[in-house]
Design an enzyme around this catalytic site. Sequence first.
Site, PDB file in Angstrom:
ATOM      1  N   GLU A  35       0.850  -1.213   0.000  1.00 58.15           N
ATOM      2  CA  GLU A  35       0.000   0.000   0.000  1.00 58.15           C
ATOM      3  C   GLU A  35       0.883   1.260   0.000  1.00 58.15           C
ATOM      4  O   GLU A  35       0.604   2.235  -0.711  1.00 58.15           O
ATOM      5  CB  GLU A  35      -0.919   0.015   1.231  1.00 58.15           C
ATOM      6  CG  GLU A  35      -1.775   1.280   1.275  1.00 58.15           C
ATOM      7  CD  GLU A  35      -2.478   1.488   2.607  1.00 58.15           C
ATOM      8  OE1 GLU A  35      -2.940   0.504   3.214  1.00 58.15           O
ATOM      9  OE2 GLU A  35      -2.561   2.654   3.044  1.00 58.15           O
ATOM     10  N   SER A  51      -8.201  -9.245   6.718  1.00 58.53           N
ATOM     11  CA  SER A  51      -8.180 -10.075   5.510  1.00 58.53           C
ATOM     12  C   SER A  51      -8.326 -11.563   5.826  1.00 58.53           C
ATOM     13  O   SER A  51      -8.094 -12.401   4.958  1.00 58.53           O
ATOM     14  CB  SER A  51      -6.894  -9.808   4.721  1.00 58.53           C
ATOM     15  OG  SER A  51      -5.786  -9.818   5.590  1.00 58.53           O
TER      16      SER A  51
END
Length: 311
Positions: free
Chosen positions: A126, A266
């Site tokens: 990210e 996740s």
Amino acid sequence: MRVLLASPRGFCAGVDRAIEIVEQALARHGAPVYVRHEIVHNRHVVESLRERGAVFVDEPDEAPPGALLVFSAHGVSPAVREAAAKRGLRTLDATCPLVTKVHKEAQRFAREDLEIVLVGHAGHVEVEGTLGHAPRAMHLVESVEDVARLEVRDPARLAVLTQTTLSVDDTREVIDALVRRFPEIRLPKKDDICYATQNRQNAVRDLSREVDLVLVVGAPSSSNSNRLVELASKIGLPAHLVESAADIDPTWLEGVERVGLTAGASAPEVLVEQVIDRLRSLRPDGFRVDSLPQVDEGVVFQLPFELRQAQ
Ligand code: SF4
């Protein structure tokens, strides 16, 4: 043994959306569908999509021209989008809308000719994507020591952005250090913080008051899962990250009567259920599972326009 489940835990709206994008792409276009990077940081999710025809690649030039490429929830830099276009790929963007928001802020600050201090972990996918949105204006800092070493052009023209999966608490020390050194720095907006990261950390804090040990289901590469382990350790509890039920070391349970269980954003719920089954098999006497009061986070992100239109 008593297991106390955190709430909320597991999948966030950004992960739900990213997985659905790959599933819909497979259903509509058929296999193979190429995905840049792991769609979310979880081996179980990645393997199940791979079995259905997803092909995971590191860069666009690993997909054949004309193929369909999905960008992962962590987001990509404009350079990656350009590389995909140059290669003649069709693309679908599964970047979490909260990450996209940070990308847009980076571009806006760069247009205003501000230098940007990004608080995040070097090498995280990210962070790489965000850095790429204003490469000439960015400084990455990970720690208070990095702040002390920072050299900027004009201390009066600075702004801060943060990696979404760091919570307010994670970044507080670094941001405080930035404010001490650069009192005029423009601070991140409150709603830049990822709701899912903060909520999962708050739940671990609540859980910690009632347990002797904390287990976090999540991948070693998952930033928010690692933060949950760190938080429980900081509170003073033994805490472990487990990718699957098989990772549980029975010695962790010696003298433990109450286990707090949570999962990173996740990690699918099926892995939490498998961990409960393993704990039950290791300590069957008086085994019971309770949960913190259920929290409905009330956040759903829309699918990309192309998929909504097709629906
Ligand atoms: S953890 Fe937060 S930023 Fe990351 S995908 Fe989920 S909602 Fe988006």
